[in-house]
Design a protein around this motif. Sequence first.
Motif, mmCIF file in Angstrom:
data_model
loop_
_atom_site.group_PDB
_atom_site.id
_atom_site.type_symbol
_atom_site.label_atom_id
_atom_site.label_comp_id
_atom_site.label_asym_id
_atom_site.label_seq_id
_atom_site.Cartn_x
_atom_site.Cartn_y
_atom_site.Cartn_z
ATOM 1 N N GLU A 1 0.892 -1.014 0.004
ATOM 2 C CA GLU A 1 0.056 0.018 0.031
ATOM 3 C C GLU A 1 0.927 1.247 0.094
ATOM 4 O O GLU A 1 1.783 1.374 0.711
ATOM 5 N N PRO A 2 0.741 2.048 -0.763
ATOM 6 C CA PRO A 2 1.208 3.382 -0.732
ATOM 7 C C PRO A 2 1.114 4.296 0.340
ATOM 8 O O PRO A 2 -0.026 4.069 0.860
ATOM 9 N N THR A 3 1.781 5.327 0.662
ATOM 10 C CA THR A 3 1.568 6.120 1.848
ATOM 11 C C THR A 3 0.773 7.032 1.249
ATOM 12 O O THR A 3 0.762 7.618 0.002
ATOM 13 N N ARG A 4 -0.010 7.786 2.175
ATOM 14 C CA ARG A 4 -0.883 9.231 1.709
ATOM 15 C C ARG A 4 0.306 10.202 1.228
ATOM 16 O O ARG A 4 -0.215 11.033 0.327
ATOM 17 N N GLN A 5 1.505 10.179 1.772
ATOM 18 C CA GLN A 5 2.489 11.236 1.244
ATOM 19 C C GLN A 5 2.695 10.895 -0.103
ATOM 20 O O GLN A 5 2.873 12.054 -1.024
ATOM 21 N N ALA A 6 2.877 9.605 -0.476
ATOM 22 C CA ALA A 6 3.172 9.322 -1.860
ATOM 23 C C ALA A 6 2.032 9.678 -2.872
ATOM 24 O O ALA A 6 2.202 10.151 -4.126
ATOM 25 N N ILE A 7 0.923 9.525 -2.333
ATOM 26 C CA ILE A 7 -0.284 9.779 -3.379
ATOM 27 C C ILE A 7 -0.511 11.249 -3.579
ATOM 28 O O ILE A 7 -0.695 11.646 -4.659
ATOM 29 N N ASP A 8 -0.258 11.803 -2.421
ATOM 30 C CA ASP A 8 -0.487 13.662 -2.415
ATOM 31 C C ASP A 8 0.611 13.997 -3.270
ATOM 32 O O ASP A 8 0.651 15.333 -3.886
ATOM 33 N N ALA A 9 1.778 13.389 -3.509
ATOM 34 C CA ALA A 9 2.921 13.982 -4.263
ATOM 35 C C ALA A 9 2.937 13.642 -5.901
ATOM 36 O O ALA A 9 3.637 14.166 -6.550
ATOM 37 N N LEU A 10 1.813 12.861 -6.099
ATOM 38 C CA LEU A 10 1.699 12.212 -7.500
ATOM 39 C C LEU A 10 1.277 13.668 -8.544
ATOM 40 O O LEU A 10 0.854 14.561 -8.140
ATOM 41 N N GLN A 11 1.837 13.504 -9.581
ATOM 42 C CA GLN A 11 1.807 14.485 -10.613
ATOM 43 C C GLN A 11 0.858 14.008 -11.755
ATOM 44 O O GLN A 11 0.878 12.635 -12.192
ATOM 45 N N GLY A 12 0.129 14.847 -12.246
ATOM 46 C CA GLY A 12 -0.660 14.476 -13.507
ATOM 47 C C GLY A 12 -2.026 13.568 -13.110
ATOM 48 O O GLY A 12 -2.493 13.818 -11.864
ATOM 49 N N ALA A 13 -2.554 12.905 -13.788
ATOM 50 C CA ALA A 13 -3.975 12.423 -13.630
ATOM 51 C C ALA A 13 -3.768 10.796 -13.060
ATOM 52 O O ALA A 13 -2.914 10.262 -13.764
ATOM 53 N N ASN A 14 -4.449 10.679 -12.250
ATOM 54 C CA ASN A 14 -4.249 9.029 -11.309
ATOM 55 C C ASN A 14 -5.579 8.892 -10.886
ATOM 56 O O ASN A 14 -6.346 9.632 -10.303
ATOM 57 N N LEU A 15 -5.842 7.530 -11.015
ATOM 58 C CA LEU A 15 -7.085 6.974 -10.248
ATOM 59 C C LEU A 15 -6.702 5.857 -9.350
ATOM 60 O O LEU A 15 -5.922 4.954 -9.466
#
Length: 108
Positions: free
Chosen positions: A11-25
């Motif tokens: 499971e990715p961390t919330r910090q990793a998700i918050d740092a994503l660039q562009g469009a993600n689902l």
Amino acid sequence: MPYQATHWATEPTRQAIDALQGANLLEFGTPWCGHCQGAQPLLQAALSAYPDLQHIKVEDGPGRPLGRSYRVKLWPTLIFLRDGKEVARLVRPESEQQIAQALALIAP
């Protein structure tokens, strides 16, 4: 990375998700959930128009911090992100069109 058929091993961390660039689902669910299984053909069809969009499939359940940080209550829950920010959310989508409309909000 288009449609992801299996859940991520870690499971990715919330910090990793918050740092994503562009469009993600971001998809929350479980492999044994009937609603999740029923949504897979809809997701696969809708995502076929967006081959560059990242689909992050996370197994959810009690004590899973990422799902709790998004206040996930029912599966599947789809969170449509643009640059790490939630733009749209679908819970138990019933049509490919619903998913496509939400994808159009985040994808270029």
